[in-house]
Scaffold this motif. Structure first.
Motif, PDB file in Angstrom:
ATOM      1  N   THR A 121       0.831  -1.212   0.000  1.00  0.00           N
ATOM      2  CA  THR A 121       0.000   0.000   0.000  1.00  0.00           C
ATOM      3  C   THR A 121       0.861   1.254   0.000  1.00  0.00           C
ATOM      4  O   THR A 121       0.597   2.212  -0.754  1.00  0.00           O
ATOM      5  CB  THR A 121      -0.936  -0.005   1.216  1.00  0.00           C
ATOM      6  OG1 THR A 121      -1.763  -1.173   1.169  1.00  0.00           O
ATOM      7  CG2 THR A 121      -1.807   1.243   1.219  1.00  0.00           C
ATOM      8  N   ARG A 122       1.887   1.247   0.834  1.00  0.00           N
ATOM      9  CA  ARG A 122       2.753   2.432   0.913  1.00  0.00           C
ATOM     10  C   ARG A 122       3.456   2.654  -0.415  1.00  0.00           C
ATOM     11  O   ARG A 122       3.580   3.790  -0.891  1.00  0.00           O
ATOM     12  CB  ARG A 122       3.767   2.250   2.031  1.00  0.00           C
ATOM     13  CG  ARG A 122       4.803   3.354   2.099  1.00  0.00           C
ATOM     14  CD  ARG A 122       5.819   3.088   3.183  1.00  0.00           C
ATOM     15  NE  ARG A 122       6.977   3.967   3.044  1.00  0.00           N
ATOM     16  CZ  ARG A 122       8.073   3.889   3.792  1.00  0.00           C
ATOM     17  NH1 ARG A 122       8.158   2.977   4.747  1.00  0.00           N
ATOM     18  NH2 ARG A 122       9.085   4.712   3.588  1.00  0.00           N
ATOM     19  N   GLN A 123       3.942   1.589  -1.036  1.00  0.00           N
ATOM     20  CA  GLN A 123       4.665   1.735  -2.298  1.00  0.00           C
ATOM     21  C   GLN A 123       3.706   2.142  -3.434  1.00  0.00           C
ATOM     22  O   GLN A 123       4.097   2.885  -4.333  1.00  0.00           O
ATOM     23  CB  GLN A 123       5.372   0.422  -2.649  1.00  0.00           C
ATOM     24  CG  GLN A 123       6.612   0.128  -1.827  1.00  0.00           C
ATOM     25  CD  GLN A 123       6.293  -0.179  -0.370  1.00  0.00           C
ATOM     26  OE1 GLN A 123       5.291  -0.847  -0.065  1.00  0.00           O
ATOM     27  NE2 GLN A 123       7.132   0.314   0.543  1.00  0.00           N
ATOM     28  N   GLN A 124       2.469   1.676  -3.374  1.00  0.00           N
ATOM     29  CA  GLN A 124       1.493   2.103  -4.377  1.00  0.00           C
ATOM     30  C   GLN A 124       1.209   3.601  -4.244  1.00  0.00           C
ATOM     31  O   GLN A 124       1.115   4.320  -5.249  1.00  0.00           O
ATOM     32  CB  GLN A 124       0.207   1.293  -4.230  1.00  0.00           C
ATOM     33  CG  GLN A 124       0.368  -0.161  -4.643  1.00  0.00           C
ATOM     34  CD  GLN A 124      -0.822  -0.992  -4.237  1.00  0.00           C
ATOM     35  OE1 GLN A 124      -1.391  -0.804  -3.161  1.00  0.00           O
ATOM     36  NE2 GLN A 124      -1.205  -1.938  -5.090  1.00  0.00           N
ATOM     37  N   ALA A 125       1.077   4.060  -3.016  1.00  0.00           N
ATOM     38  CA  ALA A 125       0.887   5.503  -2.805  1.00  0.00           C
ATOM     39  C   ALA A 125       2.097   6.271  -3.307  1.00  0.00           C
ATOM     40  O   ALA A 125       1.971   7.337  -3.934  1.00  0.00           O
ATOM     41  CB  ALA A 125       0.636   5.786  -1.326  1.00  0.00           C
ATOM     42  N   GLU A 126       3.296   5.723  -3.043  1.00  0.00           N
ATOM     43  CA  GLU A 126       4.525   6.374  -3.482  1.00  0.00           C
ATOM     44  C   GLU A 126       4.609   6.401  -5.014  1.00  0.00           C
ATOM     45  O   GLU A 126       5.116   7.371  -5.600  1.00  0.00           O
ATOM     46  CB  GLU A 126       5.729   5.636  -2.891  1.00  0.00           C
ATOM     47  CG  GLU A 126       7.017   6.403  -2.973  1.00  0.00           C
ATOM     48  CD  GLU A 126       8.152   5.710  -2.230  1.00  0.00           C
ATOM     49  OE1 GLU A 126       9.269   6.274  -2.222  1.00  0.00           O
ATOM     50  OE2 GLU A 126       7.939   4.608  -1.680  1.00  0.00           O
ATOM     51  N   PHE A 127       4.105   5.334  -5.634  1.00  0.00           N
ATOM     52  CA  PHE A 127       4.069   5.309  -7.096  1.00  0.00           C
ATOM     53  C   PHE A 127       3.291   6.509  -7.625  1.00  0.00           C
ATOM     54  O   PHE A 127       3.738   7.210  -8.553  1.00  0.00           O
ATOM     55  CB  PHE A 127       3.435   3.991  -7.574  1.00  0.00           C
ATOM     56  CG  PHE A 127       3.092   3.973  -9.039  1.00  0.00           C
ATOM     57  CD1 PHE A 127       4.044   3.661  -9.983  1.00  0.00           C
ATOM     58  CD2 PHE A 127       1.810   4.292  -9.481  1.00  0.00           C
ATOM     59  CE1 PHE A 127       3.738   3.640 -11.344  1.00  0.00           C
ATOM     60  CE2 PHE A 127       1.488   4.288 -10.831  1.00  0.00           C
ATOM     61  CZ  PHE A 127       2.451   3.950 -11.767  1.00  0.00           C
ATOM     62  N   PHE A 128       2.115   6.777  -7.067  1.00  0.00           N
ATOM     63  CA  PHE A 128       1.310   7.893  -7.550  1.00  0.00           C
ATOM     64  C   PHE A 128       1.903   9.244  -7.143  1.00  0.00           C
ATOM     65  O   PHE A 128       1.745  10.226  -7.877  1.00  0.00           O
ATOM     66  CB  PHE A 128      -0.136   7.750  -7.069  1.00  0.00           C
ATOM     67  CG  PHE A 128      -0.919   6.734  -7.844  1.00  0.00           C
ATOM     68  CD1 PHE A 128      -1.365   7.017  -9.123  1.00  0.00           C
ATOM     69  CD2 PHE A 128      -1.163   5.472  -7.315  1.00  0.00           C
ATOM     70  CE1 PHE A 128      -2.075   6.072  -9.862  1.00  0.00           C
ATOM     71  CE2 PHE A 128      -1.864   4.525  -8.043  1.00  0.00           C
ATOM     72  CZ  PHE A 128      -2.315   4.816  -9.321  1.00  0.00           C
ATOM     73  N   VAL A 129       2.594   9.293  -6.022  1.00  0.00           N
ATOM     74  CA  VAL A 129       3.292  10.536  -5.669  1.00  0.00           C
ATOM     75  C   VAL A 129       4.362  10.832  -6.710  1.00  0.00           C
ATOM     76  O   VAL A 129       4.492  11.961  -7.201  1.00  0.00           O
ATOM     77  CB  VAL A 129       3.907  10.431  -4.264  1.00  0.00           C
ATOM     78  CG1 VAL A 129       4.869  11.605  -4.015  1.00  0.00           C
ATOM     79  CG2 VAL A 129       2.808  10.433  -3.201  1.00  0.00           C
ATOM     80  N   ASN A 130       5.156   9.819  -7.069  1.00  0.00           N
ATOM     81  CA  ASN A 130       6.195  10.024  -8.082  1.00  0.00           C
ATOM     82  C   ASN A 130       5.582  10.379  -9.441  1.00  0.00           C
ATOM     83  O   ASN A 130       6.093  11.237 -10.165  1.00  0.00           O
ATOM     84  CB  ASN A 130       7.050   8.766  -8.219  1.00  0.00           C
ATOM     85  CG  ASN A 130       7.934   8.517  -7.008  1.00  0.00           C
ATOM     86  OD1 ASN A 130       8.190   9.444  -6.227  1.00  0.00           O
ATOM     87  ND2 ASN A 130       8.383   7.289  -6.829  1.00  0.00           N
ATOM     88  N   ALA A 131       4.480   9.704  -9.769  1.00  0.00           N
ATOM     89  CA  ALA A 131       3.829   9.978 -11.062  1.00  0.00           C
ATOM     90  C   ALA A 131       3.300  11.397 -11.116  1.00  0.00           C
ATOM     91  O   ALA A 131       3.321  12.039 -12.170  1.00  0.00           O
ATOM     92  CB  ALA A 131       2.698   8.985 -11.287  1.00  0.00           C
TER      93      ALA A 131
END
Length: 866
Positions: A439-449
């Motif tokens: 979950t944290r990495q998925q959120a981080e994915f969208f932050v980076n995107a």
């Protein structure tokens, strides 16, 4: 018959028939004479009188003349052949005689005419009425003789005869009432006309309404004037004594509509005066007091504001010292230059829709705000159109954001690519967590995107993750996924062969496709090497299942059959060559290391099959090679295979630009791949700059002409959010929306990704992303849009809609702005008309914006990226 008359007839006959006899008879007929009747008649000017001629001793044709002029003349009067005389309009200068003459025998007679003035006739008086006092009266009629006199109630008044039909008299009336006017012509033939009534009214009075008025500068108000004792209700208007006013004190129309000046005059009051046209002595005034105007915004100079800091002029009317200005919601520095100009210093933002609003407000007394002025905002000195830049960023990033579009328009494609290749990579935060949650990495994915400046690297890594697939279904621990995703980011622009090696030796890939701790065959236990990675590295990561031409089409046998790239036996042999690898850690000679994902796998030679192998492509690996040597041989065989260039080129083209590229497009990119030894940065550059990718950039290119692809769920969400300048919180749940649409980041259902690159629409072209589209996910897409624009995903996403909300009262501008933000000006006219009508039918600024965004973002025109 009497004898004389009979004789005349006979003589006339003889004159015609027997001229000689006529002469003889005439000498024996006696004396001949002519007389004119009546004698000495009186004839008034311009009247007629009938004359007759009596012949004695003759019966001959008569010729009429006046003063020896046959037929007469205008000066002495004219006469017809029958003796009808018309008197001249003015008295003749000589006596007038009418003569009747015969020629055979010659004789004549005449009489004098006594000329008289005509009887004057009054047609009208102008004016027919006036107020007590002096008036110049114009009497119109006919027959006015020189020295004619004007009589008013029987009293002669000095008058000026202008012409026979016009007399002017200047008269002072001391009392009101009805008076009779006549005109008397003098001798000869003195005569008086019939009377005309002249009405004298009491003095004119005037009153202006309203008597006082407070007005804003620049405003308009109507004044009225009431006039008594006159039928002429016309007035002239003055402002401070100036007829019609002027720009300094205000202007007033003939209707009484007063328009205040835009600048305060020397005094804040003026006098508005109505003056009777009938009697200028009758006048009335009112006092107008000015207060600050409602400012009116007309235009900016330049007409399009340039993104970034700068100064410009705001033009309008009604500005005063102290006028303030807002650009969007932000106050800007405004300097008063004149009532029509303000100097503005501002930093102009790049905004969704490319439009921003301006409002001005004047201070006390009576503070007031202007209407909204909508102004376009553009980058300075652009070398690309908005459409070209936005399309490029749709393909190269997670969405075309306003700031990114402005930057790209200024520097161009090549410079932007150079910048992106040079940027340091954004990475996922390292994690040693073994919990089964990303979950944290998925959120981080969208932050980076959403936030990452290295958009091209992020987007390339996302594309590669859908080719070199691992999934949280099996490798769902952060310690597994984070190093793998960072590997893709690191190798995104490097060589394909390095990427292939790094992926192969990544422990998470080793777990996902069973290469880690995959040992040689054990004769005792009967265990054999797992063939999973050997198969998928060939089928999905490098060469595919059939031989390809450079343009991506399948090679065929003469019978039309495709040609397999490998056999099952070669897969089993390749699996033997890939044995003997364990988790990173200390070097060991036997056994396996504990789980560790912090680096590449390492070999354990005791676990490696050292026998001879015949691997993919029929390549023979001799016995006695180490695990590393065998692995290098396998990867070299795959990386140099002719299929790799078209195989990888097609998949990257599909990820970046178009689902169903032309074979020429694939061939061109394959050539770049081969010529650069698989340099992925060069390949990505070529994909994005290819003519087929840029074919839709022209402003006149129809929206539905150039291929494209259905936006995969992740790009559907990020594209819309970035276009609207959205921000996301660090612990955002955006992945939940993507998951509901069938694309949960890091959780591909299998090694075959979320969808097949070879999925086709029924009887249609390649359309991989449509494999995720069904009736349920179509509804989910619409709901996701609704969640974002109405609830901001429960506060986890903030769309930048302020600039669009400011356009809500201008439906056309709002829809144009949404078109600019999401479709880059490509919305068809029919679609625009429908959405504009829907916006107009919606109440409230926020709801209007949501309506426009929802209808565009859920439309096929937006969901299919062209």
């Amino acid at each position: 018959m009497h004898a004389p008359r009979l004789l005349g007839v006979v003589l006339q006959w003889l004159r015609v028939v027997l001229p000689a006899a006529w002469i003889v008879l005439q000498t024996h007929a006696g004396p001949v004479s002519v007389s004119v009747h009546p004698t000495r008649p009186s004839v008034r000017a311009e009247t007629t009188r009938q004359f007759s001629a009596r012949q004695h001793g003759a019966c001959a044709p008569v010729t009429w003349s006046v003063n020896a002029i046959v037929g007469g003349s205008p000066a002495v009067g004219t006469i017809t052949e029958t003796g009808l005389y018309t008197a001249p309009s003015i008295p003749p200068l000589v006596p007038v005689f009418v003569r009747a003459s015969i020629s055979a025998p010659m004789a004549s007679g005449e009489t004098e005419i006594l000329w008289q003035h005509p009887k004057p006739i009054l047609n009208s008086l102008q004016p027919a009425s006036f107020n007590v006092g002096r008036a110049t009266i114009e009497i119109l009629g006919i027959g006015f003789a020189p020295n004619a006199q004007v009589q008013i109630n029987g009293t002669s008044i000095p008058a000026q005869r202008v012409s026979p039909d016009r007399i002017v008299v200047d008269w002072i009336a001391t009392t009101s009432g009805s008076f009779t006017v006549r005109v008397a012509n003098p001798d000869p033939g003195a005569i008086v006309s019939s009377g005309k009534s002249l009405r004298v009214l009491p003095p004119v009075s005037a009153k202006v309404s309203p008597t006082t008025r407070t007005m804003r500068l620049g405003a308009s108000k109507s004044f009225s004037a009431y006039l008594a004792n006159t039928t002429n209700k016309a007035v002239s208007w003055l402002v401070n004594g100036v007829p019609g006013g002027n720009a300094t004190v205000g202007t007033i129309e003939s209707t009484g509509l007063f328009t205040a000046p835009w600048a305060m005059p020397g005094s804040n009051t003026v006098q508005v005066t109505a003056v009777s046209v009938a009697d200028p002595r009758a006048r009335s005034s009112t006092t107008v007091t000015f207060v600050n105007p409602v400012p009116e915004l007309l235009a900016t100079d330049p007409g399009v504001l340039l993104i970034g800091p700068g100064t410009w002029i705001l033009r309008g009317r009604g500005f005063v010292p102290g006028t303030t200005v807002k650009l969007g919601d932000e106050p800007v520095l405004a300097s008063f230059l004149s009532p029509t100009e303000l100097g503005i210093t501002s930093t102009n933002p790049a905004l969704p829709g490319g439009r921003i609003t301006l409002k001005a407000r004047n201070p006390d007394p009576w503070p007031a705000s202007s209407e909204t002025l909508v102004v376009r905002v553009e980058p300075s000195l652009p070398i690309l159109t908005h459409r070209a830049a936005a399309r490029f960023l749709e393909q190269a990033t997670f969405g075309a954001d306003p700031v990114g579009i402005a930057r790209l328009r200024q520097i161009g494609f090549a410079a932007w690519l150079d910048e992106q290749f040079a940027l340091p990579r954004s990475s996922y935060k390292a994690s040693t967590s073994s919990s089964d949650s990303l979950t944290r990495q998925q959120a981080e994915f969208f932050v980076n995107a959403m936030r990452g400046s290295d958009q091209l690297r992020q987007r390339t890594a996302w594309a590669l993750s859908q080719v070199f697939v691992i999934s949280g279904v099996k490798t769902g621990q952060p310690r597994q996924m984070v190093p793998y995703q960072n590997l893709l980011l690191e190798d995104a622009f490097g060589s394909y062969s390095k990427l292939l090696r790094d992926v192969t030796l990544n422990p998470a890939m080793g777990v996902f496709l069973d290469m880690v701790n995959n040992d040689k065959a054990d004769a005792i236990t009967g265990a054999v090497p797992n063939e999973n990675y050997a198969r998928e590295v060939a089928q999905l990561f490098t060469i595919g299942t059939v031989w390809l031409n450079p343009d991506g089409t399948a090679q065929r046998t003469p019978e039309g059959a495709s040609i397999p790239t490998y056999t099952q036996a070669e897969i089993l042999e390749t699996a033997r060559a890939l044995t003997g690898w364990t988790f990173p850690g200390k070097a060991i000679t036997r056994g396996h290391n504990r789980e560790n994902y912090s680096g590449p796998m390492i070999p354990v030679e005791a676990n490696h099959d050292t026998g001879q192998k015949r691997i993919l492509g029929g390549v023979i690996l001799p016995a006695g090679l180490t695990a590393t040597q065998d692995l290098d041989a396998v990867l070299a065989t795959l990386a140099t295979h002719p299929n790799v260039a078209p195989f990888i080129s097609l998949r990257l083209i599909q990820q970046f630009v178009v689902s169903n590229p032309s074979t020429d497009y694939v061939a061109r990119i394959s050539t770049v791949f081969r010529n650069t030894d698989g340099n992925l940065g060069a390949v990505v550059r070529a994909i994005l700059l290819d003519p087929e990718a840029r074919a839709g950039d022209a402003d006149n290119a129809p929206l539905n002409t150039f291929g494209g692809h259905l936006r995969q769920p992740v790009l559907y969400l990020t594209g819309m959010m970035r276009s609207l300048g959205a921000t996301v919180v660090d612990n955002n749940p955006v992945e939940s929306l993507a998951a509901e649409m069938g694309q949960k980041p890091f959780y591909a259902p299998s090694v075959f990704n979320y969808y097949s690159p070879f999925y086709r629409l029924p009887s249609g072209p390649l359309a991989p992303e449509f494999q995720l589209m069904n009736s349920a996910t179509a509804l989910v897409r619409a709901n996701a849009v609704q969640s974002l624009i109405t609830r901001n995903l429960d506060g986890n996403v903030r769309l930048r809609l302020t600039a669009l909300q400011a356009l809500a009262n201008f439906p056309d501008e709002l829809v144009d702005a949404v078109d600019h933000a999401l479709l880059y000006g490509r919305m068809p006219a029919e679609m625009k008309a429908v959405i504009t009508a829907a916006v107009e039918a919606t109440e409230g600024s926020t709801e209007r914006v949501r309506t426009a965004l929802y209808l565009v973002a859920t439309s096929g025109k937006y969901q299919i990226e062209h």
